[in-house]
Structure formats: C-alpha cells, structure tokens
Design an enzyme around this catalytic site. Structure first.
Site, PDB file in Angstrom:
ATOM      1  N   ARG A  55       0.849  -1.190   0.000  1.00  0.00           N
ATOM      2  CA  ARG A  55       0.000   0.000   0.000  1.00  0.00           C
ATOM      3  C   ARG A  55       0.884   1.241   0.000  1.00  0.00           C
ATOM      4  NH1 ARG A  55      -1.978   0.998   4.282  1.00  0.00           N
ATOM      5  NH2 ARG A  55      -1.296  -0.743   5.544  1.00  0.00           N
ATOM      6  N   GLY A 111      -0.002 -19.435  19.628  1.00  0.00           N
ATOM      7  CA  GLY A 111      -0.970 -20.261  20.368  1.00  0.00           C
ATOM      8  C   GLY A 111      -1.041 -19.926  21.849  1.00  0.00           C
ATOM      9  N   SER A 154      -1.518  -3.192  10.470  1.00  0.00           N
ATOM     10  CA  SER A 154      -1.111  -4.107   9.413  1.00  0.00           C
ATOM     11  C   SER A 154       0.141  -4.885   9.817  1.00  0.00           C
ATOM     12  CB  SER A 154      -0.837  -3.318   8.138  1.00  0.00           C
ATOM     13  OG  SER A 154      -1.986  -2.588   7.781  1.00  0.00           O
ATOM     14  N   ALA A 155       0.093  -6.172   9.550  1.00  0.00           N
ATOM     15  CA  ALA A 155       1.209  -7.084   9.855  1.00  0.00           C
ATOM     16  C   ALA A 155       1.558  -7.107  11.349  1.00  0.00           C
ATOM     17  CB  ALA A 155       2.439  -6.760   8.999  1.00  0.00           C
ATOM     18  N   CYS A 156       0.538  -7.014  12.191  1.00  0.00           N
ATOM     19  CA  CYS A 156       0.755  -7.073  13.639  1.00  0.00           C
ATOM     20  C   CYS A 156      -0.014  -8.214  14.298  1.00  0.00           C
ATOM     21  CB  CYS A 156       0.410  -5.747  14.295  1.00  0.00           C
ATOM     22  SG  CYS A 156       1.573  -4.443  13.869  1.00  0.00           S
ATOM     23  N   ASN A 207       6.540  -8.122   2.229  1.00  0.00           N
ATOM     24  CA  ASN A 207       5.076  -7.984   2.164  1.00  0.00           C
ATOM     25  C   ASN A 207       4.473  -8.962   1.141  1.00  0.00           C
ATOM     26  OD1 ASN A 207       2.558  -6.804   2.942  1.00  0.00           O
ATOM     27  ND2 ASN A 207       2.578  -5.527   1.109  1.00  0.00           N
ATOM     28  N   ASP A 211      -9.419  -9.555   9.039  1.00  0.00           N
ATOM     29  CA  ASP A 211      -8.917  -8.209   8.730  1.00  0.00           C
ATOM     30  C   ASP A 211      -9.932  -7.094   8.962  1.00  0.00           C
ATOM     31  OD1 ASP A 211      -6.502  -6.845   7.758  1.00  0.00           O
ATOM     32  OD2 ASP A 211      -7.723  -6.227   6.053  1.00  0.00           O
ATOM     33  N   LYS A 220      -3.196 -10.044  13.223  1.00  0.00           N
ATOM     34  CA  LYS A 220      -4.636 -10.355  13.144  1.00  0.00           C
ATOM     35  C   LYS A 220      -4.882 -11.754  12.579  1.00  0.00           C
ATOM     36  CE  LYS A 220      -5.755  -6.713  10.804  1.00  0.00           C
ATOM     37  NZ  LYS A 220      -4.384  -6.149  10.840  1.00  0.00           N
ATOM     38  N   THR A 221      -4.260 -12.058  11.432  1.00  0.00           N
ATOM     39  CA  THR A 221      -4.493 -13.368  10.820  1.00  0.00           C
ATOM     40  C   THR A 221      -4.070 -14.477  11.782  1.00  0.00           C
ATOM     41  OG1 THR A 221      -4.147 -12.421   8.633  1.00  0.00           O
ATOM     42  CG2 THR A 221      -3.975 -14.811   8.811  1.00  0.00           C
ATOM     43  N   ASN A 222      -2.941 -14.249  12.462  1.00  0.00           N
ATOM     44  CA  ASN A 222      -2.468 -15.262  13.403  1.00  0.00           C
ATOM     45  C   ASN A 222      -3.416 -15.466  14.578  1.00  0.00           C
ATOM     46  OD1 ASN A 222       0.501 -16.438  13.009  1.00  0.00           O
ATOM     47  ND2 ASN A 222       0.330 -14.457  11.987  1.00  0.00           N
ATOM     48  N   ARG A 226       2.278 -11.939  -0.100  1.00  0.00           N
ATOM     49  CA  ARG A 226       0.941 -12.247   0.445  1.00  0.00           C
ATOM     50  C   ARG A 226       0.341 -13.473  -0.225  1.00  0.00           C
ATOM     51  NH1 ARG A 226      -1.597  -8.543   4.414  1.00  0.00           N
ATOM     52  NH2 ARG A 226       0.012  -6.980   4.703  1.00  0.00           N
ATOM     53  N   ARG A 275       2.597  -3.301  17.941  1.00  0.00           N
ATOM     54  CA  ARG A 275       3.959  -3.732  18.242  1.00  0.00           C
ATOM     55  C   ARG A 275       4.612  -2.687  19.129  1.00  0.00           C
ATOM     56  NH1 ARG A 275       6.438  -7.551  14.596  1.00  0.00           N
ATOM     57  NH2 ARG A 275       4.816  -8.199  13.137  1.00  0.00           N
ATOM     58  N   LYS A 328      -9.641  -2.321   1.639  1.00  0.00           N
ATOM     59  CA  LYS A 328      -9.375  -1.144   2.453  1.00  0.00           C
ATOM     60  C   LYS A 328     -10.148   0.079   1.947  1.00  0.00           C
ATOM     61  CE  LYS A 328      -7.000  -3.243   5.445  1.00  0.00           C
ATOM     62  NZ  LYS A 328      -5.915  -4.074   5.430  1.00  0.00           N
ATOM     63  N   HIS A 361     -10.874  -2.132  11.342  1.00  0.00           N
ATOM     64  CA  HIS A 361      -9.760  -2.974  10.897  1.00  0.00           C
ATOM     65  C   HIS A 361      -9.548  -4.082  11.933  1.00  0.00           C
ATOM     66  CE1 HIS A 361      -5.237  -3.007   9.498  1.00  0.00           C
ATOM     67  NE2 HIS A 361      -5.944  -3.928   8.890  1.00  0.00           N
ATOM     68  N   TYR A 403      -1.427  -3.607  -6.746  1.00  0.00           N
ATOM     69  CA  TYR A 403      -1.138  -4.426  -5.572  1.00  0.00           C
ATOM     70  C   TYR A 403      -2.136  -4.257  -4.434  1.00  0.00           C
ATOM     71  CZ  TYR A 403       1.931  -7.370  -2.767  1.00  0.00           C
ATOM     72  OH  TYR A 403       2.458  -8.424  -2.059  1.00  0.00           O
ATOM     73  N   GLY A 404      -2.588  -5.365  -3.888  1.00  0.00           N
ATOM     74  CA  GLY A 404      -3.301  -5.430  -2.603  1.00  0.00           C
ATOM     75  C   GLY A 404      -4.317  -4.333  -2.390  1.00  0.00           C
TER      76      GLY A 404
HETATM   77  P1  GTP Z   1      -2.446  -7.451   7.728  1.00  0.00           P
HETATM   78  O1  GTP Z   1      -2.919  -8.529   6.832  1.00  0.00           O
HETATM   79  O2  GTP Z   1      -1.368  -6.612   7.114  1.00  0.00           O
HETATM   80  O3  GTP Z   1      -3.542  -6.592   8.251  1.00  0.00           O
HETATM   81  O4  GTP Z   1      -1.645  -8.167   8.948  1.00  0.00           O
HETATM   82  P2  GTP Z   1      -2.117  -9.012  10.231  1.00  0.00           P
HETATM   83  O5  GTP Z   1      -2.474  -8.089  11.333  1.00  0.00           O
HETATM   84  O6  GTP Z   1      -3.125 -10.020   9.828  1.00  0.00           O
HETATM   85  O7  GTP Z   1      -0.745  -9.729  10.677  1.00  0.00           O
HETATM   86  P3  GTP Z   1      -0.331 -11.272  10.655  1.00  0.00           P
HETATM   87  O8  GTP Z   1      -1.187 -12.134  11.539  1.00  0.00           O
HETATM   88  O9  GTP Z   1      -0.195 -11.708   9.251  1.00  0.00           O
HETATM   89  O10 GTP Z   1       1.112 -11.224  11.343  1.00  0.00           O
HETATM   90  C1  GTP Z   1       2.162 -10.473  10.811  1.00  0.00           C
HETATM   91  C2  GTP Z   1       3.478 -10.870  11.410  1.00  0.00           C
HETATM   92  O11 GTP Z   1       3.426 -10.866  12.833  1.00  0.00           O
HETATM   93  C3  GTP Z   1       3.905 -12.286  11.006  1.00  0.00           C
HETATM   94  O12 GTP Z   1       5.267 -12.253  10.640  1.00  0.00           O
HETATM   95  C4  GTP Z   1       3.711 -13.083  12.242  1.00  0.00           C
HETATM   96  O13 GTP Z   1       4.602 -14.162  12.311  1.00  0.00           O
HETATM   97  C5  GTP Z   1       3.924 -12.077  13.367  1.00  0.00           C
HETATM   98  N1  GTP Z   1       3.127 -12.435  14.577  1.00  0.00           N
HETATM   99  C6  GTP Z   1       1.806 -12.722  14.619  1.00  0.00           C
HETATM  100  N2  GTP Z   1       1.406 -13.046  15.870  1.00  0.00           N
HETATM  101  C7  GTP Z   1       2.503 -12.951  16.652  1.00  0.00           C
HETATM  102  C8  GTP Z   1       2.740 -13.164  18.058  1.00  0.00           C
HETATM  103  O14 GTP Z   1       1.858 -13.506  18.835  1.00  0.00           O
HETATM  104  N3  GTP Z   1       4.010 -12.944  18.492  1.00  0.00           N
HETATM  105  C9  GTP Z   1       5.023 -12.560  17.648  1.00  0.00           C
HETATM  106  N4  GTP Z   1       6.239 -12.366  18.168  1.00  0.00           N
HETATM  107  N5  GTP Z   1       4.839 -12.365  16.320  1.00  0.00           N
HETATM  108  C10 GTP Z   1       3.601 -12.559  15.832  1.00  0.00           C
HETATM  109  C1  SPV Z   2      -3.046  -4.271   5.457  1.00  0.00           C
HETATM  110  O1  SPV Z   2      -2.055  -3.640   5.050  1.00  0.00           O
HETATM  111  O2  SPV Z   2      -3.618  -4.002   6.546  1.00  0.00           O
HETATM  112  C2  SPV Z   2      -3.564  -5.404   4.669  1.00  0.00           C
HETATM  113  C3  SPV Z   2      -2.984  -5.631   3.341  1.00  0.00           C
HETATM  114  O3  SPV Z   2      -4.459  -6.093   5.111  1.00  0.00           O
HETATM  115  S1  SPV Z   2      -3.668  -4.613   2.129  1.00  0.00           S
HETATM  116  O4  SPV Z   2      -4.845  -5.287   1.558  1.00  0.00           O
HETATM  117  O5  SPV Z   2      -2.666  -4.402   1.090  1.00  0.00           O
HETATM  118  O6  SPV Z   2      -4.094  -3.359   2.699  1.00  0.00           O
HETATM  119 MN    MN Z   3      -5.019  -5.409   7.274  1.00  0.00          MN
END
Ligand code: GTP
Ligand code: SPV
Ligand code: MN
Length: 598
Positions: free
Chosen positions: A69, A505, A261-263, A376, A286, A265-267, A378, A409, A219, A239, A210-211
């Site tokens: 983005r 987990g 983002s990337a903090c 990034n 998301d 959520k998916t996990n 995906r 983070r 978004k 979000h 992209y994305g």
């Molecule tokens: P967007 O799709 O961008 O919105 O991201 P997201 O919030 O879904 O993040 P996602 O779950 O993909 O995690 C992003 C990164 O954080 C990955 O590299 C994970 O390995 C890391 N991560 C997720 N959960 C944890 C956790 O509990 N601890 C740590 N240390 N890292 C984590």
């Molecule tokens: C984010 O950045 O929060 C995402 C990926 O979920 S994107 O769809 O590119 O915005």
């Molecule tokens: Mn997101």
C-alpha cells in the site's frame, strides 16, 4: 449485463473515458477464474504452481516498484479539507477529478475492462453493502473472486436501482497499437493515486495493481468509504479480525481485535490454543462491520470472503490453520518459487530450500544475502478453506461481540494485557494506540507511530470525529451489553531484542483471562492504566516464560508511561478542537493516577 440504469450510465462514461478494447461482465464462476489465470500465464503475470502440491494455485510476481500500500499516495477527497483531518492526505474533489480524468483518459487502450459486481458481507445481510469495481487488471478480478462475493448473484440482488459504491481502477499502462506486448506486471509507478470520495461513495485508483491499492472492496471500500458511511448511519467499520472462542464445556464468545497491518490479526484469528479443551474458530482476519441489534448488543460480520495474508513468518508451527487454508485455489504474490514448482517464504520451513527463484525472478541460494520472498509477500485464500472457519461465519445477522481488543507492536511500556475501566476509557486506549511500522505499507519499517484503532491509514474522515463517533455509540448503548475493551501487546522485548512472550498459540492464555473476565470469573487489579490480571488469574501453567519476564509483562510501569505522556499530548494536539473533551479528560485522569502514590 444489467437493467441498472445508474450502473449502465456510469459504465458508458468510463468506457468513453478509458477507451478499453472490450468490456467483460464478471460472473464470478470457477470457469472464469481458470480462464483469467490461463490468460495471465500467457502474459507472464502468473505461473501455475505444481498441482500435485497446490491444485489450482498460482504465483504472481509484481513490479518491484509496486509491492505494498502507498499511504503517501492515498487521498481523502471530501469537499472541506478540515473534514479529512490531520491524518489523511486531502485534495479538493474537483481538482482531483480533473487530474484523474487526464490520467484515466485512454488508460485502458489495448485492454479489457472488467465489471466486478461484489458484495461486502453475505448477499442480502442487513449489514452487507454492494460495490462495483471497474478494472483493467485480470489479476484484480481473480483476487476479488476470492476476497469478496462476486458476480451475477450480486448484480441480481442490486436490481434496477440498488445503491452501490463505485470503484474505478486502472493499472495505468495502456497498450499502444498495434499489439504492443504487455508487461508481466503492468503498473504506473510514477503516478499512483488511491482516491476516495466519501461524500459520493466513490473510489478512483490509478497506477498500482497491488493489494489494498487495487482490490477496492478491501481497504478502500470496507474501511475508508464504509467508515464514513458508518458514521452517518450509526455503525462501525473497523480494521478487526473476528474470532469465536469456546471455553471447556462453556458457551461461545465472539471477540474482535484491531491490530495494525502485519501485527498479528491473521495469526490470532486462526490460533490453536495451547490450553487444553479451549476452542478457537475464525470468522474473519482483517475487517469487521458492526451494528447494534434489537437486543442492544453489538453484532459483527466479516465483509470479506477471503484472506489476503502476510506470507513471511507463516508456517505449520506459527499458523497451522493458515497453512492448511493454502492447500489449493490460492494466489500467491511475491513469494519465492521452488525447483519443484511450489512457493516458499522466509519462516515457512526451518531450513530454506537449497535453491529457489526469488520474487524478482533471480536465482537464489540461502547464502546470497537477500530474502527470497518480499517482506510484504501475500497469499489470497478462500476463507471457506480455513480448517477452523466457524460454522456461523456467514450468518447474515452477524455475531454478538463480547470483547474488543486493541494492540500493536510495542517493544516497551505496554503490558501483555490491560482491561479498560469502561467503554469511554477503552475508546481512550484505542485512540492512543501506537505501533512500530511494518512492511505492509511503503515507509520506514520499525519506526514507532501512533495508529489509533489500527485505522490511521484507513479512516475515511477526520480522526477526531471518528473518536467522537465511538464515544457517541457507547453513550447510546446499554453499558452492560457493550463489549469490554482490552489492550494487548504480544511484542514486548528485553534489552537484547528478544520477545518476552512466546505469542501465537500461547496468546490463548490471554484470551482465556479476557473471557473469564467477561463471565465475571477472573481476578484483576486496578492500576493507573487499567485493570491487569492478578498473578494467579493468568493461566501460565506449562508456558515457558521466565518469572522475571512475566513480572515485566504484567506490570504497570509508571515511569515509562509518564515518559510517554508528552508524545500522547502531542498526538492529541493534532486533532485540535475536534478532539472530544472526554478523551482529553481521560488523558488528564491517567496523568493524575500515574502520579498518585502507589
Ligand atoms: P495485515 O494482513 O497486514 O492486516 O496483517 P495481520 O495483522 O493479519 O498480521 P499477521 O497475523 O499476518 O502477522 C504479521 C506478522 O506478525 C507475522 O510475521 C507473524 O509471524 C507475526 N506475529 C503474529 N502473531 C505474533 C505473536 O503472537 N508474536 C510474535 N512475536 N509475532 C507474531
Ligand atoms: C493491510 O495492510 O492491513 C492489509 C494488506 O491487510 S492490504 O490489503 O494491502 O491493505
Ligand atoms: Mn489489514
């Protein structure tokens, strides 16, 4: 084809402006998906992965100048600059339209314009909304097929005069006649514009494929346009992931969580609890749209139908359910390619393969000093393939939310979990969220910034008004029926940079405390910042955490918080008179509590 006059007229205008060679109405069928993927294999956009490993799955590799983005090219074009607020880039609608008109003029020459009718949310749900994206990118069509409910059934539901969000997208790379060969990832890196017109519910996106720049349902629609619509109509577009958690022998609860983002959520959405007999299921990873029901509770739907997830770091160890979701029918973008025709990314396996083709299509070996996948990179995967997708994930009524989590983070200061005193205090905690930047958007990775409600890049109007909207919804609701609000932090580090909490987990332990709090069964201590778990309330049986580290994780560090206050004040000052007085009061009350003798 449609009998919808508004849609037909708009399409005619766009065709006259963009001059595509052909127009194609997308029906959302599997045949269409396969046909477009074959087409993209011919142009080099996609390679098919080895069907023995991953049937019906493809790898796309983007232009290196189009990998995330672009927040600095994202605009909110409302009539008054003051309505966009200090956190958005603004341009006057007329001025932006004029500029875009030039860019879009003839931009689809040599290409097909695809019409994608889509529903964000189960078709017909009272929380769902319709959009139509016009795009010249078959990659976008294929991804939208996975990410949203797409095609003829949506068009039928839209009828002859139904309301919809207009999204026009072009990669901005016309093909000059005759028969100029296409690029494998056409884009216009010098001229990216991701523009939103919240007042007229329109999106115009140019130059990126992209994305979140290009899959307009996500978004652009489900957050930026929808947040403005939600403010007008009294609901929330957030979000947030949605998960379902069931205690042993107990009743299911639904939890939403907003992390940047990337903090994580998916996990968190797909987590496998390390605690025996606790069950976690996924509804979304998301975005959540939430409305109050007739019973006074807040109900959430996932407007999406797929996951556009971060690939690096995803493995059978960290996120088994995500890995299983990726078994078939997926599109991977900017991952590495193995000699056997499968994808790989950093963290997928403990040992990297000996040889790969990296995301830039160059030969790669483990010692070459570069990452094989883009940070990034995906995957685009159908939500229904998730092994722990909840049976009610498509319930048109939505699911009642028991708790809302905020987090980001933070290597320091923020404890593992903190319960807000009430909705207003929870809104305060959301408004002061901060997080280190990630590779999900272009910019400096690791830099700490305020990201209120994880909505900094996604709020379609003045962030101060957005805070006021949260407070207002809380005021109107029955406090006993509102979700409880928590602030979590999985990313606390020690001096050597090691994470103090194992995460993944093990986060189920924090969820357990939260659910037990909601059920009135767990203990907490009041601290200046909120309610923290007592030492025995957090179940750490069997977890590998140093007791001294646990002390740090579950402690309110007054000095560190006091040191953070000036930055929070500065953050608040940006919103001027549009910062709700209640939040200023919350900040001063926090300051007082932090200075009181313990
Ligand atoms: P967007 O799709 O961008 O919105 O991201 P997201 O919030 O879904 O993040 P996602 O779950 O993909 O995690 C992003 C990164 O954080 C990955 O590299 C994970 O390995 C890391 N991560 C997720 N959960 C944890 C956790 O509990 N601890 C740590 N240390 N890292 C984590
Ligand atoms: C984010 O950045 O929060 C995402 C990926 O979920 S994107 O769809 O590119 O915005
Ligand atoms: Mn997101």
């Amino acid at each position: 084809m449609t009998l919808h006059r508004g849609l037909n007229e708009w399409l005619e205008e766009v065709v006259a402006l963009c001059k595509p060679d052909a127009v194609r109405w997308c029906d959302g069928s599997e045949g269409e998906f396969r046909e477009l993927c074959r087409l993209m294999m011919d142009t080099g956009t996609l390679v098919q992965l080895n069907p023995t490993y991953r049937p019906n799955s493809y790898l796309a590799r983007s232009d290196p100048a189009d990998t995330a983005r672009v927040e600095d090219r994202t605009f909110i074009c409302c009539e008054k600059e003051s309505d966009a607020g200090p956190t958005n880039h603004w341009e006057a609608p007329d001025k932006m339209r004029a500029r875009l008109k030039e860019l879009f003029s003839g931009c689809m020459r040599g290409r097909t314009l695809y019409v994608i009718p889509y529903s964000m949310g189960p078709v017909g749900s009272h929380i769902a909304k319709i959009g139509v994206q016009l795009t010249d990118s078959p990659y976008v069509v294929a991804n939208m097929q996975i990410m949203a409910r797409v095609g003829s059934r949506v068009l039928k539901y839209l009828g002859e005069d139904g309301p919809f969000v207009r999204g026009l997208h072009s990669v901005g790379h016309p093909l000059a006649e005759p028969r100029q060969p296409d690029l494998s990832w056409p884009c216009n890196a010098q001229n990216k514009y991701i523009c939103h017109f919240p007042e007229t519910r329109e999106i115009l996106s140019f130059g990126s494929g992209y994305g979140g720049n290009a899959l307009l349902g996500k978004k652009c629609h489900a957050l930026r346009i929808a947040s403005a619509q939600a403010r007008d109509e009294g609901w929330l577009a957030e979000h947030m992931l949605i998960l379902k958690i069931t205690p042993p022998g107990g009743k299911a609860h639904y939890v939403c969580a907003a992390f940047p983002s990337a903090c994580g959520k998916t996990n968190l959405a797909m987590l496998i609890p390390t605690l025996p007999h606790w069950k976690v299921e996924c509804l979304g990873d998301d975005i959540a749209w939430m409305k109050f029901g007739a019973d006074g509770r807040l109900y959430a739907i996932n407007p999406e139908a797929g996951f556009f997830g971060v690939a690096p770091g995803t493995s059978y160890e960290t996120n088994y359910n995500a890995m299983r979701t990726l078994d078939a029918n997926c599109i991977f973008t900017n991952c590495a390619l193995t000699p056997g025709g499968d994808v790989w990314w950093e963290g997928m396996t403990e040992q990297p393969p000996l040889k790969l083709v990296d995301w830039l299509r160059r030969p790669w070996t483990p010692d070459c000093g570069r990452t094989a996948a883009h940070p990034n990179a995906r995957f685009t995967a159908p939500a229904r393939q998730c092994p722990v997708i909840a049976d009610d994930w498509q319930d048109p009524r939505g699911v009642p939310v028991s708790a809302i989590l905020f987090g980001g983070r933070r290597a320091s200061v923020m404890p593992l979990v903190n319960e807000s005193f009430d909705w207003r205090h929870g809104t305060f905690l959301g408004s002061i969220m901060s997080s280190e930047r990630t590779a999900a958007a272009t910019g400096n990775v690791g830099e700490l910034r305020f990201d209120p409600f994880a909505m900094l890049p996604f709020c379609g109007y003045h962030m101060g008004d957005y805070f006021a909207h949260w407070l207002e919804l809380g005021r109107q609701a029955d406090p006993a029926k509102l979700p409880r609000i928590y602030y979590v932090n999985w990313f606390r580090k020690n001096e050597t940079g090691k994470f103090l909490w194992p995460g993944y987990g093990e986060n189920s332990r924090v969820l357990k405390w939260i659910i037990e709090r909601c059920e009135g069964r767990a203990q907490a201590v009041d601290t200046p910042i909120g309610r923290l778990p007592t030492r025995d309330a957090l179940d750490v049986d069997g977890v590998e955490v140093d007791p001294a580290d646990l002390e740090v994780l579950l402690n309110c560090n007054r000095e560190a918080w006091l040191k953070d206050l000036p930055a929070i004040r500065k953050h608040y000052d940006r919103f001027g008179a549009r910062l709700p007085g209640e939040l200023r009061e919350e900040l001063e009350a926090l300051d007082r509590r932090l200075r009181e003798r313990a």
